[in-house]
Scaffold this motif. Structure first.
Motif, PDB file in Angstrom:
ATOM      1  N   ARG A 251      20.153 -13.970 -35.050  1.00  0.00           N
ATOM      2  CA  ARG A 251      20.943 -15.203 -35.005  1.00  0.00           C
ATOM      3  C   ARG A 251      21.277 -15.678 -36.410  1.00  0.00           C
ATOM      4  O   ARG A 251      22.424 -16.049 -36.704  1.00  0.00           O
ATOM      5  CB  ARG A 251      20.170 -16.300 -34.270  1.00  0.00           C
TER       6      ARG A 251
ATOM      7  N   PHE B  88      23.995 -13.539 -38.215  1.00  0.00           N
ATOM      8  CA  PHE B  88      25.341 -13.829 -37.733  1.00  0.00           C
ATOM      9  C   PHE B  88      25.817 -15.199 -38.206  1.00  0.00           C
ATOM     10  O   PHE B  88      26.941 -15.335 -38.711  1.00  0.00           O
ATOM     11  CB  PHE B  88      25.416 -13.761 -36.210  1.00  0.00           C
TER      12      PHE B  88
ATOM     13  N   TYR C 274      26.680 -15.256 -41.914  1.00  0.00           N
ATOM     14  CA  TYR C 274      27.926 -14.546 -42.219  1.00  0.00           C
ATOM     15  C   TYR C 274      29.139 -15.375 -41.796  1.00  0.00           C
ATOM     16  O   TYR C 274      30.098 -15.529 -42.559  1.00  0.00           O
ATOM     17  CB  TYR C 274      27.938 -13.193 -41.500  1.00  0.00           C
TER      18      TYR C 274
ATOM     19  N   VAL D 235      25.360  -5.779 -38.242  1.00  0.00           N
ATOM     20  CA  VAL D 235      25.976  -7.096 -38.120  1.00  0.00           C
ATOM     21  C   VAL D 235      27.083  -7.250 -39.160  1.00  0.00           C
ATOM     22  O   VAL D 235      28.191  -7.701 -38.858  1.00  0.00           O
ATOM     23  CB  VAL D 235      24.916  -8.213 -38.268  1.00  0.00           C
TER      24      VAL D 235
ATOM     25  N   MET E  79      31.059  -7.784 -38.289  1.00  0.00           N
ATOM     26  CA  MET E  79      31.683  -9.013 -38.771  1.00  0.00           C
ATOM     27  C   MET E  79      32.860  -8.715 -39.692  1.00  0.00           C
ATOM     28  O   MET E  79      33.898  -9.378 -39.610  1.00  0.00           O
ATOM     29  CB  MET E  79      30.651  -9.894 -39.483  1.00  0.00           C
TER      30      MET E  79
ATOM     31  N   ILE F 239      26.004 -14.613 -29.349  1.00  0.00           N
ATOM     32  CA  ILE F 239      26.413 -13.234 -29.625  1.00  0.00           C
ATOM     33  C   ILE F 239      25.363 -12.288 -29.055  1.00  0.00           C
ATOM     34  O   ILE F 239      24.163 -12.574 -29.104  1.00  0.00           O
ATOM     35  CB  ILE F 239      26.565 -12.995 -31.142  1.00  0.00           C
TER      36      ILE F 239
ATOM     37  N   TRP G 200      29.303  -5.089 -28.387  1.00  0.00           N
ATOM     38  CA  TRP G 200      29.134  -6.389 -29.030  1.00  0.00           C
ATOM     39  C   TRP G 200      30.028  -7.417 -28.339  1.00  0.00           C
ATOM     40  O   TRP G 200      31.201  -7.160 -28.108  1.00  0.00           O
ATOM     41  CB  TRP G 200      29.549  -6.320 -30.494  1.00  0.00           C
TER      42      TRP G 200
ATOM     43  N   GLN H 202      30.913 -11.676 -28.563  1.00  0.00           N
ATOM     44  CA  GLN H 202      30.762 -12.931 -29.290  1.00  0.00           C
ATOM     45  C   GLN H 202      31.511 -13.992 -28.486  1.00  0.00           C
ATOM     46  O   GLN H 202      32.735 -13.921 -28.351  1.00  0.00           O
ATOM     47  CB  GLN H 202      31.386 -12.746 -30.672  1.00  0.00           C
TER      48      GLN H 202
END
Length: 200
Positions: free
Chosen positions: A46, A49, A52, A137, A141, A164, A171, A173
């Motif tokens: 968490r 993410f 970022y 990740v 991203m 996410i 993946w 989101q």
């Protein structure tokens, strides 16, 4: 497996609710039972993410040729994570890659079923990014920020929360943004003096 990033046209839904009349509140969706999945991410997942995303939201960035100004930070939402995990698992188990589940459910159905609902809010907005591939990740991203549609979801100031999930290379989101009615208006709705209608 090579990374695949796709942006489909219908990934954001805005359902503004208006106040009108002297009728009881009406429901906008049929009820759907919540997913049984529990959130499974680690605090590190968490944090990585959110760091970022929020570092970029704090500075602003270009999504293609469109400059997206700085936006408030996102916070984690467990219900959105549950919806994301359910969709990631379903795509893996049924071998497809789409914002529409094979049983016909759309993003709004999955997010509502996970408990992230519009009830009691004067605005409700949701969005979704998906990706497929064995990535970190940072890699996923970077891919999302390089894709105009995904980037605009990430930088949308109307999104306040995110959940996410990663499941076997899939993946998902899921984004949400809700603005509550004032306590006075909530009381008027509860009493039946105001009703909610969906704004197109």
């Amino acid at each position: 497996m090579a990374a695949k990033l796709r942006h489909l046209p219908v990934v954001e839904i805005d359902m503004k609710q208006l106040i009108k009349g002297l009728f009881p509140a009406i429901l906008l969706f049929s009820c759907i039972s919540a997913y049984s999945q529990q959130t499974a991410s680690s605090p590190q997942f968490r944090r990585e993410f959110l760091d970022y995303i929020n570092q970029t939201r704090e500075k602003g960035c270009n999504c293609g040729v469109t400059y997206m100004p700085p936006a408030p930070p996102l916070v984690w939402n467990d219900q959105l994570e549950i919806a994301a995990m359910g969709h990631a698992r379903d795509m893996h188990d049924k071998n497809y890659f789409s914002h529409t589940s094979q049983d016909g459910r759309m993003m709004q159905d999955r997010i509502s079923a996970a408990g992230y609902k519009y009830d009691g809010y004067k605005s409700f907005r949701i969005g979704e990014n998906i990706a497929e591939g064995d990535m970190t990740v940072a890699e996923v991203m970077r891919g999302w920020f390089k894709s105009v549609g995904h980037c605009k979801n990430l930088m949308n100031p109307e999104f306040k929360e995110v959940g996410i999930a990663l499941y076997n290379g899939y993946w998902v989101q899921d984004f949400g943004g809700r603005e509550a009615f004032s306590p006075e208006v909530q009381q008027m709705i509860k009493s039946g003096k105001y009703k909610l209608i969906e704004k197109e």
